[in-house]
Design a protein around this motif. Structure first.
Motif, PDB file in Angstrom:
ATOM      1  N   HIS A 180       0.802  -1.221   0.000  1.00 50.87           N
ATOM      2  CA  HIS A 180       0.000   0.000   0.000  1.00 50.87           C
ATOM      3  C   HIS A 180       0.837   1.274   0.000  1.00 50.87           C
ATOM      4  CE1 HIS A 180      -3.625  -2.323   0.420  1.00 50.87           C
ATOM      5  NE2 HIS A 180      -3.220  -2.852   1.566  1.00 50.87           N
ATOM      6  N   THR A 181       2.096   1.188   0.443  1.00 52.49           N
ATOM      7  CA  THR A 181       2.956   2.367   0.515  1.00 52.49           C
ATOM      8  C   THR A 181       4.073   2.336  -0.517  1.00 52.49           C
ATOM      9  OG1 THR A 181       2.591   2.379   2.917  1.00 52.49           O
ATOM     10  CG2 THR A 181       4.316   3.831   2.064  1.00 52.49           C
ATOM     11  N   LEU A 182       4.705   1.178  -0.683  1.00 53.57           N
ATOM     12  CA  LEU A 182       5.957   1.125  -1.449  1.00 53.57           C
ATOM     13  C   LEU A 182       5.792   0.699  -2.906  1.00 53.57           C
ATOM     14  CD1 LEU A 182       8.335  -0.450   1.221  1.00 53.57           C
ATOM     15  CD2 LEU A 182       7.754   1.960   0.828  1.00 53.57           C
ATOM     16  N   VAL A 183       4.863  -0.195  -3.203  1.00 51.67           N
ATOM     17  CA  VAL A 183       4.690  -0.641  -4.582  1.00 51.67           C
ATOM     18  C   VAL A 183       4.163   0.534  -5.410  1.00 51.67           C
ATOM     19  CG1 VAL A 183       3.425  -2.183  -6.133  1.00 51.67           C
ATOM     20  CG2 VAL A 183       4.297  -3.040  -3.952  1.00 51.67           C
ATOM     21  N   PRO A 184       4.862   0.928  -6.471  1.00 54.87           N
ATOM     22  CA  PRO A 184       4.392   2.042  -7.295  1.00 54.87           C
ATOM     23  C   PRO A 184       2.994   1.775  -7.851  1.00 54.87           C
ATOM     24  CG  PRO A 184       6.658   1.474  -7.837  1.00 54.87           C
ATOM     25  CD  PRO A 184       6.152   0.387  -6.937  1.00 54.87           C
ATOM     26  N   THR A 185       2.254   2.832  -8.106  1.00 54.66           N
ATOM     27  CA  THR A 185       0.911   2.674  -8.654  1.00 54.66           C
ATOM     28  C   THR A 185       0.977   2.156 -10.090  1.00 54.66           C
ATOM     29  OG1 THR A 185       0.918   5.006  -9.329  1.00 54.66           O
ATOM     30  CG2 THR A 185      -0.069   4.481  -7.200  1.00 54.66           C
ATOM     31  N   TRP A 186      -0.081   1.467 -10.480  1.00 56.59           N
ATOM     32  CA  TRP A 186      -0.192   0.952 -11.847  1.00 56.59           C
ATOM     33  C   TRP A 186      -0.171   2.119 -12.850  1.00 56.59           C
ATOM     34  CZ3 TRP A 186      -3.336   1.569 -16.053  1.00 56.59           C
ATOM     35  CH2 TRP A 186      -3.254   0.584 -17.052  1.00 56.59           C
ATOM     36  N   PRO A 187       0.546   2.001 -13.954  1.00 54.83           N
ATOM     37  CA  PRO A 187       1.325   0.849 -14.434  1.00 54.83           C
ATOM     38  C   PRO A 187       2.807   0.898 -14.062  1.00 54.83           C
ATOM     39  CG  PRO A 187       1.151   2.440 -16.194  1.00 54.83           C
ATOM     40  CD  PRO A 187       0.424   3.040 -15.007  1.00 54.83           C
ATOM     41  N   LEU A 188       3.193   1.894 -13.224  1.00 55.82           N
ATOM     42  CA  LEU A 188       4.615   2.052 -12.902  1.00 55.82           C
ATOM     43  C   LEU A 188       5.145   0.863 -12.104  1.00 55.82           C
ATOM     44  CD1 LEU A 188       4.723   5.846 -11.972  1.00 55.82           C
ATOM     45  CD2 LEU A 188       5.340   4.762 -14.145  1.00 55.82           C
ATOM     46  N   ASN A 189       4.253   0.105 -11.452  1.00 54.51           N
ATOM     47  CA  ASN A 189       4.704  -1.046 -10.681  1.00 54.51           C
ATOM     48  C   ASN A 189       5.358  -2.114 -11.557  1.00 54.51           C
ATOM     49  OD1 ASN A 189       1.963  -1.281 -11.639  1.00 54.51           O
ATOM     50  ND2 ASN A 189       1.726  -3.152 -10.459  1.00 54.51           N
ATOM     51  N   PHE A 190       5.091  -2.097 -12.878  1.00 56.09           N
ATOM     52  CA  PHE A 190       5.706  -3.054 -13.787  1.00 56.09           C
ATOM     53  C   PHE A 190       7.119  -2.633 -14.190  1.00 56.09           C
ATOM     54  CE2 PHE A 190       1.291  -4.237 -14.150  1.00 56.09           C
ATOM     55  CZ  PHE A 190       1.325  -5.605 -14.349  1.00 56.09           C
ATOM     56  N   PHE A 191       7.488  -1.405 -13.890  1.00 54.59           N
ATOM     57  CA  PHE A 191       8.769  -0.880 -14.360  1.00 54.59           C
ATOM     58  C   PHE A 191       9.689  -0.395 -13.245  1.00 54.59           C
ATOM     59  CE2 PHE A 191       5.412   0.029 -17.477  1.00 54.59           C
ATOM     60  CZ  PHE A 191       5.871  -0.720 -18.552  1.00 54.59           C
ATOM     61  N   ASP A 212       9.343 -13.338   1.523  1.00 53.31           N
ATOM     62  CA  ASP A 212      10.138 -14.181   0.631  1.00 53.31           C
ATOM     63  C   ASP A 212       9.592 -14.160  -0.787  1.00 53.31           C
ATOM     64  OD1 ASP A 212       7.874 -15.504   1.687  1.00 53.31           O
ATOM     65  OD2 ASP A 212       8.718 -17.465   1.242  1.00 53.31           O
ATOM     66  N   GLU A 213       8.284 -13.987  -0.936  1.00 53.90           N
ATOM     67  CA  GLU A 213       7.678 -13.906  -2.261  1.00 53.90           C
ATOM     68  C   GLU A 213       7.969 -12.567  -2.914  1.00 53.90           C
ATOM     69  OE1 GLU A 213       3.862 -16.778  -1.157  1.00 53.90           O
ATOM     70  OE2 GLU A 213       3.754 -14.602  -0.827  1.00 53.90           O
ATOM     71  N   ALA A 214       7.823 -11.480  -2.154  1.00 54.26           N
ATOM     72  CA  ALA A 214       8.068 -10.146  -2.708  1.00 54.26           C
ATOM     73  C   ALA A 214       9.513  -9.979  -3.142  1.00 54.26           C
ATOM     74  CB  ALA A 214       7.702  -9.086  -1.676  1.00 54.26           C
ATOM     75  N   ALA A 215      10.435 -10.611  -2.442  1.00 53.89           N
ATOM     76  CA  ALA A 215      11.858 -10.480  -2.789  1.00 53.89           C
ATOM     77  C   ALA A 215      12.146 -10.941  -4.203  1.00 53.89           C
ATOM     78  CB  ALA A 215      12.706 -11.262  -1.791  1.00 53.89           C
ATOM     79  N   ILE A 216      11.388 -11.941  -4.674  1.00 53.01           N
ATOM     80  CA  ILE A 216      11.631 -12.492  -6.020  1.00 53.01           C
ATOM     81  C   ILE A 216      10.555 -12.066  -7.020  1.00 53.01           C
ATOM     82  CG2 ILE A 216      12.922 -14.466  -5.150  1.00 53.01           C
ATOM     83  CD1 ILE A 216      10.393 -16.170  -5.519  1.00 53.01           C
ATOM     84  N   GLY A 217       9.690 -11.146  -6.612  1.00 59.32           N
ATOM     85  CA  GLY A 217       8.676 -10.656  -7.530  1.00 59.32           C
ATOM     86  C   GLY A 217       7.500 -11.588  -7.717  1.00 59.32           C
ATOM     87  N   PRO A 234      10.852  -7.777  -8.594  1.00 53.35           N
ATOM     88  CA  PRO A 234      11.747  -8.320  -7.556  1.00 53.35           C
ATOM     89  C   PRO A 234      12.397  -7.194  -6.753  1.00 53.35           C
ATOM     90  CG  PRO A 234      12.018  -9.521  -9.599  1.00 53.35           C
ATOM     91  CD  PRO A 234      11.119  -8.358  -9.914  1.00 53.35           C
ATOM     92  N   THR A 235      12.477  -7.374  -5.447  1.00 48.78           N
ATOM     93  CA  THR A 235      12.890  -6.292  -4.557  1.00 48.78           C
ATOM     94  C   THR A 235      14.093  -6.745  -3.728  1.00 48.78           C
ATOM     95  OG1 THR A 235      10.559  -5.628  -4.472  1.00 48.78           O
ATOM     96  CG2 THR A 235      12.029  -4.652  -2.847  1.00 48.78           C
ATOM     97  N   PRO A 236      15.317  -6.502  -4.214  1.00 48.74           N
ATOM     98  CA  PRO A 236      16.524  -7.051  -3.578  1.00 48.74           C
ATOM     99  C   PRO A 236      16.744  -6.624  -2.130  1.00 48.74           C
ATOM    100  CG  PRO A 236      17.003  -6.288  -5.809  1.00 48.74           C
ATOM    101  CD  PRO A 236      15.629  -5.800  -5.470  1.00 48.74           C
ATOM    102  N   TRP A 237      16.297  -5.408  -1.768  1.00 45.96           N
ATOM    103  CA  TRP A 237      16.591  -4.960  -0.402  1.00 45.96           C
ATOM    104  C   TRP A 237      15.881  -5.798   0.650  1.00 45.96           C
ATOM    105  CZ3 TRP A 237      12.215  -3.680   2.125  1.00 45.96           C
ATOM    106  CH2 TRP A 237      11.151  -3.097   1.416  1.00 45.96           C
ATOM    107  N   ILE A 238      14.860  -6.556   0.279  1.00 52.57           N
ATOM    108  CA  ILE A 238      14.176  -7.410   1.254  1.00 52.57           C
ATOM    109  C   ILE A 238      15.138  -8.467   1.784  1.00 52.57           C
ATOM    110  CG2 ILE A 238      12.339  -9.111   1.595  1.00 52.57           C
ATOM    111  CD1 ILE A 238      10.657  -7.511  -0.406  1.00 52.57           C
ATOM    112  N   ASP A 239      15.841  -9.140   0.879  1.00 52.75           N
ATOM    113  CA  ASP A 239      16.788 -10.163   1.313  1.00 52.75           C
ATOM    114  C   ASP A 239      17.932  -9.593   2.132  1.00 52.75           C
ATOM    115  OD1 ASP A 239      15.485 -12.388   0.309  1.00 52.75           O
ATOM    116  OD2 ASP A 239      16.501 -12.319  -1.628  1.00 52.75           O
TER     117      ASP A 239
END
Length: 243
Positions: A180-191, A212-217, A234-239
């Protein structure tokens, strides 16, 4: 001694989640701090984590293993707990120093402002601090009028927000929601990869995806067509932090 509490029931979150939570807590506290886990299965949990059985509560079977069970924490006495205690869900990632969360508004119930109900006075109980022995009416009234409370409020955090004596929200930058805070709004979340803002102490992963799921997209969805807009790169900073 600072005390952090978590709860683990069922099979969705294995002992690994408790152990990683403990690892993150140790890295992000400078004062003596312990982790207490209330659980129905302590197998595999690090020996350094204090474990207790799930607190007793009168609760309907169909919500017995949902967030409504968190209301059991408002009883007193509660295991060996006292004073201000910080509760953390298992599906969170700690990214900043936690000691300040024990110093903020001592003696007061502190929670995240619910990210989907901003401005409505609703707290989110992914990350909250309560004072053991205060507001025990939250537990007692649920035990005596549980079904009526459930029908009136629908969600336990709405009930708590309405009946607690006083609620203060954490500073907004301290606790953020991944989706709700970090994932960019559509369609920017794809890029664009979800960022980690400066000053963030805790990232909450409510619902799906889990850390663990968000880390790999990966974003599991019960309705496939939602993939049109529900996606996170995929969000590397999670790991880097969830370890």
């Amino acid at each position: 001694m600072q005390t952090v509490v978590c709860m683990k029931w069922g099979t969705r979150y294995p002992a690994l989640y408790v152990n990683r939570l403990w690892s993150m807590i140790k890295r992000h506290t400078t004062r003596p701090t312990r982790l207490v886990c209330f659980t129905d299965d302590a197998e595999g949990v690090d020996d350094a984590v204090a474990t207790f059985p799930l607190p007793e509560i009168k609760i309907a079977d169909d919500i017995a293993y949902t967030p409504w069970r968190k209301l059991s924490l408002w009883q007193a006495p509660l295991a060996d707990l006292s004073g201000d205690v910080l509760f953390l869900d298992l599906d969170i990632v700690i990214t900043g120093h936690l000691d300040a969360m024990f110093d903020f508004k001592p003696g007061t119930f502190c929670a995240c402002e619910n990210w989907t109900q901003m401005g409505q006075g609703i707290g989110n109980t992914s990350v909250f601090r309560w004072h053991v022995g205060k507001n025990t009416h939250i537990f007692n009234e649920f035990e005596s009028k549980g079904e009526a409370i459930r029908k009136k409020y629908g969600i336990e955090q709405v009930y708590i927000s309405d009946v607690v004596d006083k609620m203060v929200f954490w500073p907004h930058e301290w606790c953020v929601s991944f989706k709700h805070t970090l994932v960019p709004t559509w369609p920017l979340n794809f890029f664009r990869t979800p960022p980690l803002p400066e000053g963030t102490k805790i990232v909450a992963f409510t619902g799906k995806p889990d850390p663990d799921e968000a880390a790999i997209g990966k974003w599991p969805l019960s309705t496939p067509w939602k993939r049109i807009y529900k996606y996170a790169r995929p969000t590397p900073w999670i790991d880097e932090h969830w370890c």
